[in-house]
Design an enzyme around this catalytic site. Structure first.
Site, PDB file in Angstrom:
ATOM      1  N   SER A 164       0.810  -1.214   0.000  1.00 20.66           N
ATOM      2  CA  SER A 164       0.000   0.000   0.000  1.00 20.66           C
ATOM      3  C   SER A 164       0.849   1.272   0.000  1.00 20.66           C
ATOM      4  O   SER A 164       1.511   1.573  -0.975  1.00 20.66           O
ATOM      5  CB  SER A 164      -0.963  -0.048   1.185  1.00 20.66           C
ATOM      6  OG  SER A 164      -1.966   0.926   1.095  1.00 20.66           O
ATOM      7  N   LYS A 219      -0.632  -4.204  -3.320  1.00 22.74           N
ATOM      8  CA  LYS A 219      -1.944  -3.688  -2.888  1.00 22.74           C
ATOM      9  C   LYS A 219      -2.124  -2.286  -3.460  1.00 22.74           C
ATOM     10  O   LYS A 219      -1.571  -1.313  -2.947  1.00 22.74           O
ATOM     11  CB  LYS A 219      -2.057  -3.657  -1.364  1.00 22.74           C
ATOM     12  CG  LYS A 219      -3.407  -3.123  -0.873  1.00 22.74           C
ATOM     13  CD  LYS A 219      -3.473  -3.099   0.645  1.00 22.74           C
ATOM     14  CE  LYS A 219      -4.823  -2.556   1.130  1.00 22.74           C
ATOM     15  NZ  LYS A 219      -4.997  -1.122   0.871  1.00 22.74           N
TER      16      LYS A 219
END
Length: 548
Positions: A291, A316
């Site tokens: 992320s 992600k």
């Protein structure tokens, strides 16, 4: 309970009725209203006729979780009881005593302490077994439930009952305080004027902490920076943007989010003057860098601002926001995908198209698209950030993994701590061969179950051979393989001495110097850090990587 269920049912009916009336011309909303009606009547019938009493919270929460599981693992329902934990993850702050604990076997053990935490000040030590909280036994309790008992309002007291080495029982009064989980786990100046820091969280102040660390390291003489993002699962998007802003020009595009609504489709740019556009950077990532970590490493790569070292990141590329629900609960929902400056999205799994087992599928290489960095280096979407310099992770032995899971390494380190008042500095501490042999002898007297994957496979093979006459003749061969496996296991403490000894040394160091000591002790032998240092110390190699 029946009255409460009736209230829930009656509360749902107006919502359903409103849905039908308001969206009768929209087929999609009609389907929603119809299914809500079916759901509420089904729940009412189950509650009325099911043979045993039904817990409304359990049943409803289970159905919500099952529904959201059909989407992706990041879209989750957060009931009121879990809001505090959610805020802790976002802010890095909570009211507590500053320990990390976990279950090993049936014991709740203190695995680590934050420096100068209330727990440390009250005398709690790594290795203590937590057995009571405020006089209440926690034996058999889950880690989650234990955490809820320990956490609480800052300024309040909690009585922690622990068993210490040799079974000594202690009641320790601890005053809860506002605990701030540090974003920067460690920073130091390495040989060759290389500044190193490890970022473990993207909570509030992460960008401020990174800026402060870089400035501090430069003041100490750092001419290069190693930025360690290994194991960092991500966090706040704006903190990732602000960290990128420290190293790229003002006005540079950092990340774009694309969602269903205009509000979720945004472009983030560097809004401030950068901290340093010239200092050479090496960013270390691994399979657990996700992320926000991938935004930072991807932006650094896309602008050819530094080299990326390690293993492919997690992949992600999804953005979540929280939406308030009734009764102080919340929904964390995926609203967009993010795209870094080259235009690529690094999302690895396709949750919209799942396989026959309901599992998300990986985006095949044939569908991955090529993009280009500022200097026209080729990078690809659909599978995390690929490092510029790949460093292979050594394969771990199941023997060592099982030894760690058993708690034997942990317990011996605790015994060692109570038998030795002090040890040498973290960077110098080593166990002698005699000390290792004392550990090995201690383990041999313990009931150490060391079941490996290969043993499980051999057991299944033996069972299949016994049940099928065609393969019965292989029974002797299978038995010989099983004997060889047991011989290898019996020699595990000798075969894997180097690795086991290193892990035990780190456990012992943690008792005296906490996590900072462990990081100090590992950096000099860390293959990714060594590779990053080698690259930064070779300007020609560094430039050639960024301008292929």
């Amino acid at each position: 309970m029946k009255r409460r269920n009736k209230i829930i049912f009656l509360f749902l009916l107006p919502i359903v009725a409103f849905g039908v009336w308001s969206f009768s011309n929209d087929e999609r909303y009609f389907e929603m209203a119809k299914n809500l009606d079916i759901y509420s009547t089904l729940y009412s019938e189950v509650n009325k006729y099911y043979v045993d009493e039904v817990n409304p919270n359990t049943l409803i929460n289970t159905s919500i979780d099952a529904m959201l599981e059909k989407l992706d693992p990041y879209t989750v329902y957060i009931p009121e009881d879990d809001i505090e934990d959610f805020r802790t993850n976002a802010t890095g702050q909570y009211g507590g005593i500053g320990i990390l604990s976990n279950r090993i076997g049936n014991r709740h053990l203190v695995l680590n302490l934050y420096e100068e935490s209330p727990a440390q000040e009250a005398g709690i030590k790594i290795g203590d077994e937590i057995v009571k909280i405020d006089g209440r036994s926690v034996v058999g309790m889950s880690d989650e439930d234990l955490g809820k008992l320990i956490k609480g309002q800052s300024g309040t007291d909690v009585l922690v009952g622990v068993k210490r080495n040799k079974g000594e029982y202690l009641d320790l009064q601890v005053q809860r305080k506002k605990i701030t989980i540090p974003n920067i786990a460690y920073k130091t100046l390495l040989p060759g004027n290389i500044g190193y820091f490890k970022l473990t969280e993207f909570t509030r102040t992460a960008a401020e902490d990174v800026e402060s660390s870089v400035k501090d390291l430069k003041n100490q003489g750092a001419e290069y920076i190693v930025f360690d993002l290994r194991g960092n699962p991500g966090g706040l998007l704006n903190e990732a943007v602000d960290i990128c802003n420290l190293f790229v020009p003002k006005g540079s595009k950092i990340v774009e989010t694309r969602g269903k609504t205009e509000a979720q489709s945004m472009t983030y740019v560097a809004e401030k003057e950068p901290l340093d556009l010239g200092i050479p950077l090496a960013v270390i990532i691994d399979n657990n860098s996700a992320s926000a970590s991938e935004i930072v490493s991807g932006v650094i790569q896309d602008y050819d601002r530094g080299v990326i070292v390690g293993q492919k990141s997690f992949g992600k590329g999804l953005v979540q926001v929280t939406r308030p629900l009734s009764y102080n609960s919340q929904l964390k929902v995926t609203t967009a995908k993010y795209y870094i400056p080259s235009g690529r999205c690094i999302q690895a799994l396709d949750y919209q198209h799942k396989d026959i087992n309901g599992q998300a599928t990986e985006i095949p290489d044939s569908l991955k698209e090529a993009f280009f960095t500022s200097s026209n280096r080729i990078v690809y979407d659909g599978g995390g950030v690929d490092p510029d310099i790949k460093v292979k992770k050594p394969n771990k032995s199941s023997y060592i993994e099982n030894l760690a899971k058993s708690g034997l390494l942990f317990d011996y380190a605790t015994d060692y701590y109570y038998a030795h008042e002090a040890i040498s500095p973290a960077t110098e501490f080593k166990l002698s061969d005699q000390e290792y042999e004392a550990f090995a002898s201690w383990v041999r007297k313990k009931d150490f179950e060391n079941k490996s994957k290969i043993e499980g496979a051999v057991d299944l093979l033996a069972q299949a051979a016994e049940e099928d006459k065609v393969y019965a003749q292989l029974t002797d061969e299978i038995s010989r393989i099983d004997d060889e496996i047991h011989k290898l296991k019996a020699n595990g403490l000798t075969t894997f001495k180097k690795e086991i000894k290193h892990q035990l040394e780190l456990e012992i160091i943690r008792r005296y110097y906490l996590n900072q000591g462990v990081l100090e002790a590992t950096l000099s032998k860390d293959p990714e850090v060594i590779k990053a240092m080698e690259t930064l110390n070779d300007p020609d190699k560094y430039r050639s990587i960024l301008h292929k």
